[in-house]
Design a protein around this motif. Structure first.
Motif: not given
Length: 316
Positions: A161-162, A230-233, A238-239, A293-297
């Motif tokens: 990904t990087r 999938a939406w995040l992809a 991000g970090d 972290a997962a909750d925030a996403e």
């Protein structure tokens, strides 16, 4: 756009395929033109003209060529050799979970489309025994080959990904329940055995004691989280590219008591305990879980044990 699902005949894969066919489109991707489903066998695939079924191991070069033509825009990589089986059959686990997955990544890289890729990792990356709590800063220390394979893939996917070869997002799944009986070698399957047996009022024997603590999620909730990944992809990276998913933490006794309250009060008499230390320490001693972290996403668990059991009762 073209979607590929590996491990599509598994418990999660079948439900994901059905959901993908029912959706008018995926945010960030559009309307699917083809949905390619790959597994060693395929039982009753969705009756949808967009569905292509390819049977065989994705690690086989000829199968890999078939499932990536047309080149996918989004991949759900679910296929794996599960925990106990990977421990007992080291070469098979290595060939499928690591070598086969790397071949898939390389094939996608060479196609040059930089597809989104959702990888189902596992809480097995944390190893055992676990600390008093698990959170986003807990070190990974796999104690099984399966966990080592999953962590290795997380690292490779982050690097791909990087470099822009893929847009990968890895999600560490807890126990997904209730899985049907299957000889897939998953040592964590006892939680599904318990819920499935008590749902129909049958006896069962567990390899853990009543105080064993578990991180659980329903299949419906799991699919919701995979689609969210999938939406995040489709968004800028991000970090993080890997998240431990939020899960309900419950004990075996909590589940038995919930069934007692729902039914004839005899659930406790139907459960026999025969603890196996290796399984109990790896999958039955799960401490409080914190996943900010997962909750925030936007990832979510089922909300309550009652909701999880309601969903479990509706699972075919």
């Amino acid at each position: 756009m073209n979607i590929l699902v590996t491990g599509a005949n598994g418990y999660v894969g079948r439900a994901l395929a059905q959901r993908l066919c029912a959706l008018p489109g995926l945010p960030g991707y559009g309307t699917p033109a083809t949905i390619t489903l790959c597994d060693l066998t395929m039982d009753e695939p969705p009756a949808d003209l967009r569905v292509r079924v390819v049977t065989g191991s994705f690690a086989d070069p000829s199968v890999l060529a078939a499932i990536t033509d047309p080149a996918p825009d989004l991949v759900f990589h679910l296929a794996c050799v599960a925990s106990g089986r990977a421990e007992e059959q080291f070469e098979l686990g290595l060939q499928v979970n690591l070598a086969g997955s790397l071949q898939l990544l390389e094939h996608l890289r060479r196609q040059g489309k930089s597809p989104g890729l959702i990888f189902t990792s596992s809480i097995a990356v944390f190893g055992a025994p676990l600390p008093d709590r698990v959170d986003d800063d807990t070190p990974t220390a796999p104690a099984l080959s399966y966990g080592a394979h999953k962590l290795s893939m997380e690292i490779l996917l982050a690097d791909y990904t990087r470099r822009g070869f893929l847009r990968a997002r890895s999600v560490r799944l807890p126990g997904i329940v209730p899985r049907p009986p299957a000889p897939n070698g998953a040592w964590s399957a006892f939680s599904s055995t318990l819920i499935r047996a008590l749902t129909v009022g049958e006896p069962c024997t567990l390899p853990v004691g009543p105080q064993a603590t578990l991180w659980l999620m329903s299949r419906q909730c799991c699919i919701d989280n995979l689609l969210h990944a999938a939406w995040l992809a489709a968004q800028p990276v991000g970090d993080r590219t890997a998240w431990t998913l939020p899960a309900l933490r419950v004990s075996v006794q909590d589940i038995v008591q919930a069934f007692d309250e729902r039914g004839d009060g005899q659930a406790g008499t139907r459960v026999r305990y025969a603890p196996e230390p290796a399984i109990e320490v790896q999958f039955g001693s799960q401490p409080p879980l914190f996943t900010p972290a997962a909750d925030a996403e936007g990832f979510r668990h089922d909300g309550s044990l009652a909701a999880l059991l309601d969903r479990a009762a509706q699972t075919p």
